[in-house]
Design a protein around this motif. Structure first.
Motif, mmCIF file in Angstrom:
data_model
loop_
_atom_site.group_PDB
_atom_site.id
_atom_site.type_symbol
_atom_site.label_atom_id
_atom_site.label_comp_id
_atom_site.label_asym_id
_atom_site.label_seq_id
_atom_site.Cartn_x
_atom_site.Cartn_y
_atom_site.Cartn_z
ATOM 1 N N THR A 30 0.843 -1.185 0.000
ATOM 2 C CA THR A 30 0.000 0.000 0.000
ATOM 3 C C THR A 30 0.881 1.238 0.000
ATOM 4 O O THR A 30 2.044 1.180 0.416
ATOM 5 C CB THR A 30 -0.937 0.022 1.226
ATOM 6 O OG1 THR A 30 -1.869 1.098 1.078
ATOM 7 C CG2 THR A 30 -0.201 0.158 2.526
ATOM 8 N N PHE A 31 0.349 2.332 -0.491
ATOM 9 C CA PHE A 31 1.046 3.603 -0.436
ATOM 10 C C PHE A 31 0.719 4.277 0.891
ATOM 11 O O PHE A 31 -0.426 4.275 1.320
ATOM 12 C CB PHE A 31 0.621 4.527 -1.586
ATOM 13 C CG PHE A 31 1.218 4.134 -2.899
ATOM 14 C CD1 PHE A 31 2.534 4.466 -3.197
ATOM 15 C CD2 PHE A 31 0.474 3.438 -3.827
ATOM 16 C CE1 PHE A 31 3.090 4.098 -4.410
ATOM 17 C CE2 PHE A 31 1.023 3.067 -5.041
ATOM 18 C CZ PHE A 31 2.341 3.401 -5.337
ATOM 19 N N ASN A 68 -10.116 -4.179 3.999
ATOM 20 C CA ASN A 68 -9.330 -4.193 5.231
ATOM 21 C C ASN A 68 -9.257 -2.783 5.780
ATOM 22 O O ASN A 68 -9.013 -1.834 5.031
ATOM 23 C CB ASN A 68 -7.899 -4.649 4.944
ATOM 24 C CG ASN A 68 -7.786 -6.119 4.651
ATOM 25 O OD1 ASN A 68 -7.436 -6.892 5.513
ATOM 26 N ND2 ASN A 68 -8.075 -6.509 3.419
ATOM 27 N N VAL A 69 -9.452 -2.643 7.088
ATOM 28 C CA VAL A 69 -9.220 -1.364 7.740
ATOM 29 C C VAL A 69 -7.748 -1.360 8.141
ATOM 30 O O VAL A 69 -7.284 -2.253 8.858
ATOM 31 C CB VAL A 69 -10.119 -1.170 8.976
ATOM 32 C CG1 VAL A 69 -9.812 0.153 9.650
ATOM 33 C CG2 VAL A 69 -11.579 -1.258 8.584
ATOM 34 N N THR A 105 -5.718 6.109 9.405
ATOM 35 C CA THR A 105 -6.638 4.984 9.281
ATOM 36 C C THR A 105 -7.374 5.119 7.962
ATOM 37 O O THR A 105 -7.879 6.200 7.649
ATOM 38 C CB THR A 105 -7.677 4.981 10.420
ATOM 39 O OG1 THR A 105 -6.990 4.952 11.672
ATOM 40 C CG2 THR A 105 -8.601 3.772 10.324
ATOM 41 N N TYR A 106 -7.403 4.047 7.204
ATOM 42 C CA TYR A 106 -8.214 4.038 5.995
ATOM 43 C C TYR A 106 -8.528 2.610 5.588
ATOM 44 O O TYR A 106 -7.966 1.663 6.132
ATOM 45 C CB TYR A 106 -7.581 4.839 4.858
ATOM 46 C CG TYR A 106 -6.223 4.366 4.377
ATOM 47 C CD1 TYR A 106 -6.101 3.426 3.356
ATOM 48 C CD2 TYR A 106 -5.067 4.877 4.922
ATOM 49 C CE1 TYR A 106 -4.870 3.017 2.909
ATOM 50 C CE2 TYR A 106 -3.830 4.481 4.473
ATOM 51 C CZ TYR A 106 -3.731 3.545 3.460
ATOM 52 O OH TYR A 106 -2.502 3.143 3.018
ATOM 53 N N THR A 107 -9.443 2.451 4.647
ATOM 54 C CA THR A 107 -9.874 1.142 4.183
ATOM 55 C C THR A 107 -9.319 0.904 2.791
ATOM 56 O O THR A 107 -9.359 1.777 1.940
ATOM 57 C CB THR A 107 -11.415 1.066 4.145
ATOM 58 O OG1 THR A 107 -11.908 1.332 5.459
ATOM 59 C CG2 THR A 107 -11.888 -0.303 3.698
ATOM 60 N N GLU A 108 -8.793 -0.298 2.600
ATOM 61 C CA GLU A 108 -8.238 -0.671 1.305
ATOM 62 C C GLU A 108 -8.603 -2.125 1.011
ATOM 63 O O GLU A 108 -8.532 -2.979 1.890
ATOM 64 C CB GLU A 108 -6.722 -0.503 1.317
ATOM 65 C CG GLU A 108 -6.095 -0.750 -0.029
ATOM 66 C CD GLU A 108 -4.657 -0.304 -0.058
ATOM 67 O OE1 GLU A 108 -3.803 -1.151 -0.346
ATOM 68 O OE2 GLU A 108 -4.400 0.882 0.200
#
Length: 62
Positions: A18-19, A41-42, A29-32
């Motif tokens: 992930t970047f 996934n959080v 915090t973010y969802t990808e």
């Protein structure tokens, strides 16, 4: 400034890249979606602002 970091999917356990935006602060915090199983996934990202070491914890969304 961006860099990449690896995390393991909370669902299938596969590694993902992930970047991470280092200028966005020490805690993010973010969802990808997983690049393998496509489930969300959080990501809980911690950046050590002195050494720029990155730690990522994941959990299921929902």
């Amino acid at each position: 400034m961006q860099t990449t970091a690896e995390y393991f999917c909370a669902y299938c356990g596969e590694p993902n890249l992930t970047f991470v935006d280092l200028s966005a602060g020490g805690q993010q915090t973010y969802t990808e979606d997983c690049q393998v199983c496509c489930r969300p996934n959080v990501l809980y990202i911690r950046v050590d602002e002195e050494t720029l070491d990155i730690e990522i914890d994941t959990e299921y969304e929902g």
